[in-house]
Write a protein that holds these residues in place. Structure first.
Motif, mmCIF file in Angstrom:
data_model
loop_
_atom_site.group_PDB
_atom_site.id
_atom_site.type_symbol
_atom_site.label_atom_id
_atom_site.label_comp_id
_atom_site.label_asym_id
_atom_site.label_seq_id
_atom_site.Cartn_x
_atom_site.Cartn_y
_atom_site.Cartn_z
ATOM 1 N N THR A 123 1.066 -0.880 0.101
ATOM 2 C CA THR A 123 0.479 0.182 0.015
ATOM 3 C C THR A 123 0.772 1.230 0.100
ATOM 4 O OG1 THR A 123 -0.148 0.229 2.539
ATOM 5 C CG2 THR A 123 -1.334 -1.086 1.028
ATOM 6 N N ARG A 124 0.197 2.078 -0.297
ATOM 7 C CA ARG A 124 1.211 3.777 -0.322
ATOM 8 C C ARG A 124 1.610 3.802 1.180
ATOM 9 N NH1 ARG A 124 0.961 8.207 1.211
ATOM 10 N NH2 ARG A 124 -0.127 7.999 3.175
ATOM 11 N N GLU A 125 0.722 3.577 2.162
ATOM 12 C CA GLU A 125 1.396 4.012 3.730
ATOM 13 C C GLU A 125 2.109 3.153 4.080
ATOM 14 O OE1 GLU A 125 -1.705 3.588 2.672
ATOM 15 O OE2 GLU A 125 -2.580 5.582 3.159
ATOM 16 N N GLN A 126 2.342 1.930 3.331
ATOM 17 C CA GLN A 126 3.763 0.516 3.737
ATOM 18 C C GLN A 126 4.817 1.297 2.914
ATOM 19 O OE1 GLN A 126 1.625 -2.485 2.203
ATOM 20 N NE2 GLN A 126 1.523 -3.569 4.067
ATOM 21 N N LEU A 127 4.960 1.933 1.624
ATOM 22 C CA LEU A 127 5.788 2.081 0.683
ATOM 23 C C LEU A 127 6.211 3.140 1.925
ATOM 24 C CD1 LEU A 127 4.414 2.169 -2.626
ATOM 25 C CD2 LEU A 127 6.655 1.464 -2.188
ATOM 26 N N GLU A 128 5.461 4.080 2.468
ATOM 27 C CA GLU A 128 5.684 5.098 2.578
ATOM 28 C C GLU A 128 6.745 4.731 3.794
ATOM 29 O OE1 GLU A 128 2.631 8.134 3.693
ATOM 30 O OE2 GLU A 128 3.903 8.716 5.759
ATOM 31 N N GLY A 129 6.587 4.254 5.275
ATOM 32 C CA GLY A 129 6.888 3.635 6.111
ATOM 33 C C GLY A 129 8.306 2.594 5.225
ATOM 34 N N ILE A 130 8.664 2.218 4.308
ATOM 35 C CA ILE A 130 9.788 1.877 4.039
ATOM 36 C C ILE A 130 10.450 3.046 3.392
ATOM 37 C CG2 ILE A 130 11.088 0.399 2.298
ATOM 38 C CD1 ILE A 130 8.562 -1.634 2.075
ATOM 39 N N SER A 166 4.461 12.499 -4.321
ATOM 40 C CA SER A 166 3.278 11.466 -4.257
ATOM 41 C C SER A 166 2.890 10.310 -3.260
ATOM 42 C CB SER A 166 2.852 11.667 -5.448
ATOM 43 O OG SER A 166 1.546 10.027 -5.816
ATOM 44 N N VAL A 167 4.110 9.812 -3.272
ATOM 45 C CA VAL A 167 3.275 8.249 -2.671
ATOM 46 C C VAL A 167 4.473 8.501 -0.596
ATOM 47 C CG1 VAL A 167 4.752 5.949 -1.440
ATOM 48 C CG2 VAL A 167 4.833 7.145 -4.542
#
Lengths: 278, 439
Positions: A123-130, A166-167
């Motif tokens: 998800t976008r949120e997971q990508l943000e976290g990474i 964006s991400v």
């Protein structure tokens, strides 16, 4: 003897006049975004095949580098994967340089992982976290107990800025993120490192890496980065790709720009892996 | 030693000396590609070193016509007696920068017909961890407001506002400041705060009173997501003063007839005391990119207490030996800039006000005072007059290097029938035609 001299003189004069009035061959320099680079190279190549006298050189380096070169007057076209910034506009104004912006194609930004990675969607949120450094192990996003090695482009890259906006919802990249000078280096690094993740322009996708499905609705739907999905609007991470040209060079660049926006040029856009503007 | 033994020793020594040469020669044997790579690497290394050194600058040559000869002016300095038009080199700047990413040093000189002067000489060091904090030390622009640090090569009007020139002559000072601004890669990059201590004597002279002045500002600068609108706001504060060299200090108060004038405070304790200098300022800028071209609005307002002397309200640049005159002041400027569509022309409108003494106005200025028995007053003078200046200009940017500015300053002074020579507006408008070359 005199006649010969006259003939030579006549030929010489005719040569000079012909050279002076002959249409000048198109010589263009294009510099900037690594994302746009493969497209510009292919477009230049196909254009030069049709117009054999034209000479177009294309160089990467990043959107910021291209626009800086545009400001310095060392390139005819700045290619960029982001819009020109207000600060850059003001510098151009101070230099008395009026410019024109043209969207030549769209790109579907793709998140890539090593093919051996079991995680195929995020998800976008997971990508943000990474990418902000909060998630550091693949087991936290459904994968194996493996350290995440995240790769990003450098800050001069338009892709870097677009991804951040964006991400990452404009949050800062984590301090452990590895900044790479070129997109090719990200592809290579991700293909060689099991726990790696990175982001690249769609046209850079190779079989050595896997493009992830991403979700912008908190995991309700995951969309694969494909041209079809980008065109139908379901893939959420799509951005325009720009050419910037000075007004004073508009006439010189026009044949090439016309070609890019023509059916033939846009066909090349699709073939290289970008989304057409029409 | 026997001859044969000696020969052997010589032979061994020669072999020993030669062997490493051949060994090295074998080790460094290179293909043409290696040689080229080595050369490129060396050139790259040299180029990287050269990239750290930057030489930039600009020259401003101009012709000016004043309404009358010998006028007092802030449009590049007063006109000498009998002179109502002049050619001059307003600025001839050469700036040397050595930029080593987190550390840098700058030296800038100004070469004009008046001579050579040092403008900047400072060192800047940024901490390597968050890259948000930096220390600047030396002589550099005072961190107050917007117009001071906005380069004269980029400014659309030929000169800074009267307010800026009066409060901050030369713009610079000797001191040290700390800057907090997250790096460009941070989402907090829009925020900036600066604070520093300065001699308060401008960068032109050494400290003359040991008193250090505090200057600080805090502000933001943001651009909308569409990259079409950019805006910035800031608040600035100055707290300092300078050492009094006499026992007499004048401050504004009402005389026995209720007229505001300078009240004398005569006290031996005043000698060597510090007279207060305090400003507060606000500035804002908005830039909009739209169909008509780039439009900019800029404004700045400063008010405060300015200690100076009777004959001027300009901040002192050297030890003052006269009596101190304290004035409450206020000033502002406003710019409207419009790039004419996508041409190389830009229209400039500027309006500025500087009131050096807000406690008096109009005919009160220069009016005779009436003392109390125990309180002595001194009347105000021409240095207490308010000025408003309206500037209209057209800027033509030929290319990156050349800029031409045609600009007309319409100066209006406050009038007072009690002040000789100021009963009406003075003829002191100035037209400037400037040619700038930037490199």
């Amino acid at each position: 003897m005199k006649t010969r001299i006259y003939i030579v003189a006549l030929l010489f004069t005719a040569t000079i006049i012909t050279a002076a009035f002959a249409p000048a061959a198109l010589i263009l320099k294009i510099k900037g975004s690594d994302t746009v680079l493969p497209l510009s190279q292919k477009l230049a190549e196909t254009y030069m095949k049709i117009n054999t006298e034209a000479k177009i050189t294309v160089m990467g380096g990043g959107s910021g580098v291209g626009i800086a070169a545009f400001l310095d007057g060392t390139t005819d076209i700045a290619m960029s994967s982001r819009k020109i910034k207000m600060s850059e506009k003001m510098k151009l104004q101070d230099a008395g340089k009026a410019y024109k912006e043209t969207i030549i194609a769209y790109d579907a930004l793709s998140v890539i992982v090593n093919p051996n990675n079991k995680v195929k969607q995020l998800t976008r949120e997971q990508l943000e976290g990474i990418f902000t450094g909060k998630i550091t192990n693949w087991k936290d996003v459904g994968g194996e107990d493996e350290k995440i090695v995240a790769y990003s482009r450098e800050s001069s890259s338009g892709t870097y800025e677009f991804f951040k906006e964006s991400v990452l919802a404009n949050k800062n990249y984590g301090s452990a993120i590895l900044m790479m000078p070129a997109t090719g280096a990200i592809v290579q690094s991700v293909s060689q490192t099991k726990g790696a993740i990175g982001y690249i322009g769609f046209a850079y996708l190779e079989k050595t890496v896997h493009a992830m499905k991403v979700s912008y609705d908190k995991g309700a739907t995951y969309i694969e980065p494909t041209i079809a999905n980008a065109k139908n609007g379901t893939y959420p991470v799509v951005r325009p790709l720009y050419y910037y040209v000075l007004n004073k060079d508009a006439a010189k660049v026009k044949p090439f720009l016309d070609y890019i926006l023509s059916a033939d040029g846009q066909k090349v856009v699709g073939e290289v892996g970008y989304i057409t503007v029409k | 030693m026997k001859k044969s033994t000696f020969r052997k020793a010589i032979l061994i020594a020669v072999v020993a000396m030669i062997s490493p040469v051949f060994m090295v020669a074998q080790e460094v044997e290179q293909t043409p590609f290696d040689t080229l790579a080595t050369s490129v690497s060396k050139v790259q290394s040299d180029l990287n070193l050269l990239k750290k050194i930057k030489v930039t600058g600009y020259i401003q040559a101009q012709y000016q016509i004043a309404d009358s000869a010998g006028i007092s002016s802030v449009a590049g300095g007063s006109f000498p007696a009998n002179v109502d038009n002049r050619f001059s080199v307003r600025r001839g700047r050469v700036k040397f920068t050595y930029d080593n990413t987190l550390t840098s040093s700058v030296i800038q000189i100004d070469v004009t017909e008046k001579g050579v002067a040092i403008k900047d000489a400072y060192i800047k060091i940024t901490e390597p961890w968050s890259k948000s904090l930096s220390l600047t030390a030396g002589v550099f622009d005072r961190p107050f407001g917007y117009e001071i640090s906005y380069s004269s090569s980029m400014r659309e009007s030929p000169e800074r506002a009267r307010m800026t020139q009066t409060l901050f002559p030369g713009e610079r000072d000797l001191g040290a400041k700390i800057t907090f601004q997250p790096p460009k890669t941070s989402k907090w990059n829009f925020f900036k705060a600066e604070a520093g201590l300065f001699n308060g004597s401008t960068g032109l002279t050494s400290d003359f009173d040991s008193k250090k002045d505090f200057i600080g500002n805090i502000g933001i600068n943001r651009t909308t997501k569409s990259e079409k609108i950019n805006y910035g706001f800031r608040a600035s504060y100055y707290n300092g003063g300078w050492r009094q060299s006499t026992s007499k200090v004048y401050t504004m108060a009402a005389d026995s007839l209720g007229l505001n004038a300078f009240l004398l405070d005569y006290d031996t304790a005043n000698y060597g005391a510090i007279t207060k200098r305090e400003y507060i300022g606000f500035d804002g800028q908005v830039n909009v990119d739209w169909a008509a071209g780039l439009t900019s609005f800029r404004a700045e307002y400063i008010q405060g207490l300015q200690p100076s002397i009777s004959s001027t309200s300009v901040s002192p640049v050297a030890l003052i030996t006269n009596d101190a005159f304290n004035r409450n002041f206020q000033g502002m400027y406003f710019y409207f800039l419009q790039n004419i569509a996508s041409t190389k022309f830009q229209f400039v409108f500027k309006y500025d006000i500087y009131d050096p003494n807000t406690d008096v106005k109009g005919d009160e200025i220069g009016k005779g005072v009436k003392n109390y028995d125990d309180l002595k007053f001194s009347k105000t003078n021409k240095n207490d007059i308010k000025y408003t200046t309206t500037g209209l200009g057209l800027v033509y940017r030929y290319d990156t290097n050349i800029k031409v500015t045609a600009y007309y300053d319409m100066v209006k002074n406050e009038t007072s029938k009690n002040l000789k020579g100021y009963s009406q507006d003075l003829s002191d408008n100035v037209f400037t035609l400037r040619l700038q070359y930037k490199f």
